[in-house]
Every structure is written in C-alpha cells, then in structure tokens.
Scaffold this motif. Structure first.
Motif, PDB file in Angstrom:
ATOM      1  N   THR A  95      -8.189  -1.477  10.544  1.00  0.00           N
ATOM      2  CA  THR A  95      -8.634  -0.831   9.301  1.00  0.00           C
ATOM      3  C   THR A  95      -7.489  -0.670   8.303  1.00  0.00           C
ATOM      4  O   THR A  95      -7.703  -0.781   7.097  1.00  0.00           O
ATOM      5  N   MET A  96      -6.266  -0.418   8.806  1.00  0.00           N
ATOM      6  CA  MET A  96      -5.131  -0.213   7.905  1.00  0.00           C
ATOM      7  C   MET A  96      -4.512  -1.523   7.421  1.00  0.00           C
ATOM      8  O   MET A  96      -4.238  -1.691   6.222  1.00  0.00           O
ATOM      9  N   VAL A 153      -9.775   7.868  11.085  1.00  0.00           N
ATOM     10  CA  VAL A 153     -10.349   6.813  11.926  1.00  0.00           C
ATOM     11  C   VAL A 153     -10.034   7.070  13.395  1.00  0.00           C
ATOM     12  O   VAL A 153     -10.922   7.016  14.256  1.00  0.00           O
ATOM     13  N   HIS A 198      -6.469   6.308   7.900  1.00  0.00           N
ATOM     14  CA  HIS A 198      -6.565   5.403   9.047  1.00  0.00           C
ATOM     15  C   HIS A 198      -5.963   6.025  10.307  1.00  0.00           C
ATOM     16  O   HIS A 198      -6.549   5.951  11.390  1.00  0.00           O
ATOM     17  N   PRO A 230      -7.604   1.291  14.495  1.00  0.00           N
ATOM     18  CA  PRO A 230      -6.938   1.757  13.269  1.00  0.00           C
ATOM     19  C   PRO A 230      -5.976   0.715  12.696  1.00  0.00           C
ATOM     20  O   PRO A 230      -5.781   0.669  11.469  1.00  0.00           O
ATOM     21  N   HIS A 245      -8.070  -2.511   4.881  1.00  0.00           N
ATOM     22  CA  HIS A 245      -7.581  -1.775   3.707  1.00  0.00           C
ATOM     23  C   HIS A 245      -7.156  -2.728   2.593  1.00  0.00           C
ATOM     24  O   HIS A 245      -7.374  -2.442   1.410  1.00  0.00           O
TER      25      HIS A 245
END
Length: 518
Positions: A336-337, A362, A358, A333, A341
């Motif tokens: 992804t964040m 996620v 996220h 995460p 992102h």
C-alpha cells in the motif's frame, strides 16, 4: 509423617494484618498501610516498569525519530511537536481525559464524565479492572498510551503545520476523539466486551493513522520543493529512535494484562517474533523490487510488525501465528505504501509526511482482523475470563458461528473508529482554522526551523540555515587609534580651509597649511 508429606497451611484470604504477621512471611511481603493486601508488589513493580517503557517510546524515542527522519531545516520543529504533545497530553489526561475514557457516566455509550483524577483517595485506591494495582499505575499507563497516539498522528503533519495550531489541536483531539475511542472499546461504551483490542491496535494505531491522514488533508501539503526532496538528516539517529520504539513495545504489549503473568510473557515474545519477521520481509521486498537494502524501509517494516501484533494477538495467539502475522504486516503495508500510494490519485492528493496511514491504520486494521482469526480460546480465558469474547475463527472447532460473530465485531469496530476519527478530526481542524492558520506561512516554509522557532538543529551551512556572517578584518587597537586621529585632523583642516576660503587640494597640502598656521 515425613516432612514432605505434611500439608502446609496457608493463610485465609480474609486474614487480618495481625494474622499475616503471626504467620511466617518475609517482612517485605507482610501487608500494612503502605502495601495493603489487595496490592501485588510484583505486579505493581512490573506495571511501573512497563509504563516507563511506553513513555520512553515517545520521549526520547519518537522525538529522536521525527527529528532525524525529516529534512534538516525541520528537525527542531518535528522533535518539538512530539515533546509538546507529551507534556500537554499528561495535563489533559489527569484533569479530565482519563475519566472520560475509563469513567462511568449515566449509561453513556460514547464517553465518561469529564472529571479530574488527582485525588489521593482515587489514585491510591484499587483499580476497577481485574488487577491488583493502584489507580495511580493505571492512570499513568493509560496516559502513556494517549500521548503516543497523538504523537504518532503528528507524523502525518511534519514539515508544514503551524505550531500554534498544533498546540490547540492536541487537547481538542485527545478530548473529543481519543477519549471516545478508548471509552467505547476499553471502557463502558457500546463496544465493550465485543472488540478484541488487546493493547490498542484500533484505539491507538487505527485512530492515529486515520486522524493523521485526515488532518494532513486539511492542513495542506508541504512546500513543493520539500515534497519532492525531503531526505532524512540523520539516519544513525533514526535507528536510535527506532530502537526505543522496538524495545519499548515490551512494555506496550507486556503491560496490557496489568499483571506479571503467563499472558504477559507470551505477549512479549510474540511481539518481538512478529516485529523481526515483518522487518525482514519488508527488507527483502525492497531488495527484490528496488535493488537496495533501505534502512528507512527496515524501520517502516519494524513499525508495521509492532502495530500488527498489538490489537489482540500479542498475548492471545501462538508464536507461529505471530510469525505469520509478521509476514503479512511486512508485505501488505509495504504494497500500500510503496506501490499503491504512488499509483493512486487519492493518496497522492494528501501529503502524509511519514506514511502514518500505511504503517498504523493499515497495519492496525490488519492486526485487528487477524486477531479475530487466530485468537485462542484458552488464552482469551486467561486474559479476560470465560466467554467474554468469541474465539478466533480458526479455533472455532465445530461451532463456527462464534468465530464469525467475532470477526464481524472486528469489522464493525474498525469502521466505527475510522469514521469517528475522520469526522471529528475534520471538525477540529475547521474550528482551529477559524482561530489560526493550520499551515505555516509560505515564506516560513522556505526557511524552516529558524523562521518558526528561531533555533536550528545543526550549526552547518545549507538547507534552510542562516547565511554565514562575513569575516571582519581584525585591526590592532593602536592602528585604529592612529587612523581615528588622522581622520580627526582631516576634518579639522577641512573646516579651517573652508573658513579661509582655501581650496582643498590634497592631504599633504593640508598638513603644510596646519604647520604654517601653527
């Protein structure tokens, strides 16, 4: 025969109240009308305690966290969205949503019958699940889950959603989205006994992450200046709210077995192992990549750890697996964040205020899939009984087919929950937009709390606060009276001069004319 070798005679399971009373039990353990024999006082006490823990996660936990994590001008609105949702969810839950989530209705695959759960006959009767608790415990415990789900969703919408639209959104989303997710996995739905979702990784966290992201798309972004500059207004209070979340998760995962047994103890320790590991991994990545030890980053890592261990692993895996899940929940995460992102045009097009997608969607999917990987057969049997769920893929032994089948079910469950929430949340937002605006007016967005609620979080100047009133010169009363007297004489004299066709020259001349007239 010695006393040690004598066998102690235990009462029959079907012994009457009188039979119990004749046997040497402490008076507090003897069944009676207020404590029937199907009720376990120990389990009942623990479940009520666990429910209180979960409730404290929302109020004051998320109330404090949301009110502190946003810009100062949105502190009141953000905290109030959480408080309102908690109250509204309780009434919806007892009036119809609990039975829709856990009731039975003509072999329905998606939802139960919407009837109330308020009768004493129902609340004081035993639960339909394998536990020794009254329904009152189960209703309130599941309400706390439902309330925190919709409050978590609100994290994606802070700083711009019309509060009146939020008031309509909460009951509609609980009714048509959350109830269906709970029924299909935990109730009598078509995914019953197929998905390992120990305490709500799919039903709660995946639902809130996807629904929040979807609603954020329909509501629209924050004010352009707020989106570029949105500093938290009280980091110390953020840590206080985070503390309620972390310790409250003891009840979140520890209360799910509905008893104070072995699985409960393992669930609690695994929860905290995963959370601590995830926090430290997120913090380490922040320090390596950004050269700063971010407090907010540590809180995000804490949340992803809590979410990841929730779906099925808390009481169903070994502690080493919980630590490994913490490593993954603190890194995937985070990527992804913090990386994906910022590079993805898709994520940038949707203003997810606190990154709920996220931290919850996620991390929730990650936890669900890892549960299908690490779940131990022995612990599954302790929790659910024999052969209810397939073993984790790593514990399949020579028979890999059951483990692969369980992993497939975990994938299917994630896809269904995500798709259902995306579609239903979109429909709800479109319906509400026909009634009121989803987004606060542009002028009110510039001001914040004072424009929306007429209240402000801090009596300080700046960042959306009202202009300070100018100081007034304080004149003594006697001086004010003398000034008023002089003004009165001035007015009278002007009238007299005008009547006598005398041109006004100055105050002194006017006073001379008054003396002459007298």
């Amino acid at each position: 025969m010695s006393k040690i070798s004598k066998k102690r005679k235990f009462p029959s399971l079907f012994m009457s109240f009188e039979g119990y009373q004749s046997w040497s039990l402490p008076s507090g353990l003897v069944p009676d009308e207020a404590s029937p024999e199907w009720l376990s006082k120990g389990d009942n006490a623990w479940e009520l305690t666990a429910t209180s823990f979960v409730g404290l996660q929302s109020v004051p936990g998320l109330v404090m966290l949301y009110g502190s994590m946003v810009k100062k001008k949105w502190a009141v609105n953000s905290a109030f969205m959480a408080l309102y949702a908690f109250a509204a969810a309780l009434l919806c839950w007892v009036l119809w949503a609990h039975q829709m989530s856990f009731g039975y209705y003509k072999n329905s695959p998606l939802v139960g019958k919407p009837v109330n759960s308020l009768s004493n006959v129902f609340l004081l009767g035993p639960t339909h699940v394998h536990s020794m608790l009254p329904n009152a415990d189960y209703v309130f415990y599941q309400f706390a889950f439902a309330a925190i789900t919709v409050i978590l969703l609100a994290g994606s919408l802070l700083g711009r959603m019309n509060f009146y639209a939020w008031m309509i959104f909460v009951p509609l989303w609980l009714t048509f989205s959350y109830s269906v997710a709970a029924f299909t996995i935990w109730g009598y739905g078509f995914l019953q006994h197929k998905i390992i979702d120990y305490a709500g990784g799919y039903v709660i966290h995946l639902s809130s992450g996807v629904a929040g992201f979807t609603a954020a798309y329909w509501v629209g972004p924050r004010h352009s200046h707020d989106r570029q500059h949105f500093p938290p207004n009280n980091i110390i209070q953020i840590l206080g709210g985070a503390g309620f979340l972390w310790l409250g998760w003891t009840g979140f995962n520890g209360g799910s077995p509905l008893s104070a047994g072995l699985v409960t103890s393992l669930a609690v320790i695994n929860t905290h192992i995963c959370t601590a590991t995830s926090l430290l991994v997120w913090l380490a990545l922040d320090m390596v990549v950004y050269k700063k030890s971010s407090v907010i980053g540590a809180v995000q890592g804490m949340i992803t750890g809590l979410v990841c261990i929730t779906p099925g692993a808390a009481g169903l895996v070994d502690p080493w697996a919980a630590a490994l899940m913490g490593v993954m929940s603190g890194s995937i995460p985070w990527y992804t964040m913090m990386i994906l992102h910022r590079k993805s045009a898709f994520f940038q097009s949707v203003d997810d205020t606190l990154g709920v997608f996220h931290t919850h969607a996620v991390a929730g999917v990650l936890g669900g899939l890892l549960s299908g990987l690490f779940a131990k057969p022995k612990l599954l049997n302790l929790m659910y009984g024999n052969d209810v769920y397939g073993p984790g893929l790593l514990h399949s032994g020579g028979h890999i087919h059951p483990g692969l089948k369980q992993m497939a079910y975990q994938f299917v469950g994630a896809i269904f929950i995500a798709a259902w929430n995306a579609v239903v949340t979109s429909i709800i937002c479109l319906v509400i937009s026909r009634i009121v605006n989803l987004r606060t007016d542009e002028e009110d967005l510039e001001v914040g709390d004072d424009a929306v609620h007429g209240e402000e979080a801090y009596a300080l100047w700046g960042d959306g606060e009202r202009m300070p009133k100018p100081r007034r010169l304080c004149i003594p009363l006697i001086c004010r009276r003398l000034i008023n007297l002089r003004l009165m004489l001035h007015a009278v004299l002007l009238d007299y001069c005008d009547f006598r066709n005398i041109y006004y020259i100055s105050h002194d001349h006017c006073y001379m004319l008054i003396l002459i007239y007298w």
